[in-house]
Design an enzyme around this catalytic site. Structure first.
Site, mmCIF file in Angstrom:
data_model
loop_
_atom_site.group_PDB
_atom_site.id
_atom_site.type_symbol
_atom_site.label_atom_id
_atom_site.label_comp_id
_atom_site.label_asym_id
_atom_site.label_seq_id
_atom_site.Cartn_x
_atom_site.Cartn_y
_atom_site.Cartn_z
ATOM 1 N N LYS A 115 41.908 46.732 41.442
ATOM 2 C CA LYS A 115 40.490 46.345 41.421
ATOM 3 C C LYS A 115 39.609 47.556 41.127
ATOM 4 O O LYS A 115 38.611 47.437 40.435
ATOM 5 C CB LYS A 115 40.082 45.743 42.768
ATOM 6 C CG LYS A 115 40.556 44.302 42.967
ATOM 7 C CD LYS A 115 39.913 43.731 44.216
ATOM 8 C CE LYS A 115 40.422 42.350 44.551
ATOM 9 N NZ LYS A 115 39.909 41.866 45.833
ATOM 10 N N LYS A 196 49.158 37.171 36.751
ATOM 11 C CA LYS A 196 48.803 36.195 37.791
ATOM 12 C C LYS A 196 47.519 35.454 37.408
ATOM 13 O O LYS A 196 46.609 36.062 36.856
ATOM 14 C CB LYS A 196 48.591 36.992 39.089
ATOM 15 C CG LYS A 196 48.374 36.210 40.319
ATOM 16 C CD LYS A 196 47.923 37.118 41.455
ATOM 17 C CE LYS A 196 46.495 37.561 41.269
ATOM 18 N NZ LYS A 196 45.819 38.084 42.451
ATOM 19 N N LYS A 199 40.895 34.514 39.816
ATOM 20 C CA LYS A 199 39.528 33.965 39.869
ATOM 21 C C LYS A 199 38.574 34.762 38.990
ATOM 22 O O LYS A 199 37.558 34.251 38.564
ATOM 23 C CB LYS A 199 38.988 34.087 41.299
ATOM 24 C CG LYS A 199 39.321 32.963 42.221
ATOM 25 C CD LYS A 199 38.359 32.999 43.418
ATOM 26 C CE LYS A 199 39.015 32.487 44.661
ATOM 27 N NZ LYS A 199 39.152 33.472 45.718
#
Ligand code: TYM
Length: 334
Positions: A115, A196, A199
């Site tokens: 992130k 993966k 969102k």
């Protein structure tokens, strides 16, 4: 000896619309365990602001997430469903746990590293994210944490933090264990089966959102990346990840056994597989979408349910934070 029901805690961020990875990896498990176990499900808004959020969007998404969880089968009568910022013990517990957690443990977290790479300026909260997650879990004497595979490292860290606190200050926390299902633990992106489903990726074709229309679902599944082969069978081979992902989605939406599914698709091509997967997803999501559309029209009722949830959560978390404060040597407020 008094026996108590197994305590289950899990959390989900109100950032972006839920996709079928969240539903199959986590929410389906939460719904399945409801009733037999004591369930706490937390909408983690404190976690969401570890990356920049638009305030109005965050408020809207928090209510939408509550509506989606209820629409997916979370029954607020049986599960304590609440918003993290409504229970102050989460932020307070995070602070106390910060002060027993070595920095090196956080710098190792793979989700932080991924992130952080995507942010121009990395916020302190992002590094601290897993300590807040540990506080969430440990405040409720949680036995089991049902999550997708990507959360495993965070739950292991929560175990380490619990162990360290118990060692330093005496038995205070139950050491929780992650519960990760075999199928659905890691639903992959439809446009890239090596990544993966996430969102935060808004590319059309990447994910199926729970609120997507049937036409959109057909569009996305039809374009799902597969491989040049023909065989339709479950497989751990990375080159066949696309077909395997579609089969897992089919398995989890239909509830059929793997053997029955492979028999059903024997001799058929990828076109037929995609058509059937799309229809299974559409049928599985239809009741959720219908119920969501109803629930979202009444935000006052959602707020009322969340207030009841927060009250139940506080009844468990408040005594625990007092115990933590007492253990570390604070004078407790009279
Ligand atoms: P979040 O909001 O990213 O995801 C919610 C749940 O969905 C699972 N998940 C997936 N499962 C399978 N395939 C995928 N592609 C996929 N994407 C997401 C996640 O593993 C998760 O179970 N850090 C947590 C929220 C949290 C939490 C907690 C969880 C905060 N406090 C305490 C457990 C206990 C998160 O970001 O979830």
């Amino acid at each position: 000896m008094t026996t108590r029901k197994t305590r289950v805690f899990s959390g989900i961020q109100p950032s972006g619309m839920l996709h079928i990875g969240n539903y199959l990896g986590a929410i389906q498990q939460w719904v399945a365990g409801q009733g037999q176990k004591t369930n706490f499900i937390c909408i983690v808004d404190l976690h969401a602001i570890t990356v920049p959020q638009d305030p109005e969007a965050l408020r809207r998404q928090t209510r939408e997430l509550a509506a989606l969880l209820i629409a997916s089968g979370i029954d607020p009568q049986q599960t304590t469903l609440f918003v993290q910022s409504h229970v102050r013990a989460h932020a307070e517990g995070c602070w106390v746990l910060n002060c027993v957690t070595p920095l090196g443990w956080l710098e190792r977290m793979t989700q932080y590293k991924t992130k952080a790479q995507k942010q121009e300026s990395v916020l302190t909260g992002l590094l601290d994210y897993p300590v807040l997650q540990a506080a969430d879990i440990l405040l409720y004497d949680t036995d089991e944490v049902p999550v997708g595979d990507d959360q495993k490292q965070h739950i292991e860290l929560a175990r380490d933090i619990a162990g360290r606190f118990n060692h330093l200050f005496g038995e205070t926390f139950v050491v929780p264990k992650p519960v990760i299902r075999e199928s659905g633990a890691r639903i992959m992106a439809l446009n890239d089966p090596s990544a993966k489903m996430s969102k935060s990726d808004f590319t059309r074709g990447h994910a199926i959102r729970i609120t997507d229309t049937p036409d959109e679902i057909r569009w996305v599944v039809k374009r799902a990346v597969t491989d040049p082969g023909r065989d339709i069978s479950f497989s751990a081979d990375p080159d066949r990840a696309g077909v395997n992902n579609l089969l897992q989605i089919y398995e989890l939406f239909t509830g059929q056994s793997r053997a029955a599914i492979e028999a059903h698709f024997a001799g058929k091509g990828y076109g037929a597989l995609k058509t059937d997967v799309a229809e299974a997803v559409i049928e599985g999501l239809r009741p959720i979408r219908e119920r969501f559309d109803q629930l979202i029209t009444d935000p006052a009722e959602l707020d009322r349910l969340l207030a009841i949830g927060a009250e139940h959560a506080r009844a468990v978390a408040d005594p625990k934070i007092r115990l933590m404060m007492e253990r570390v040597g604070f004078v407790l407020p009279a």
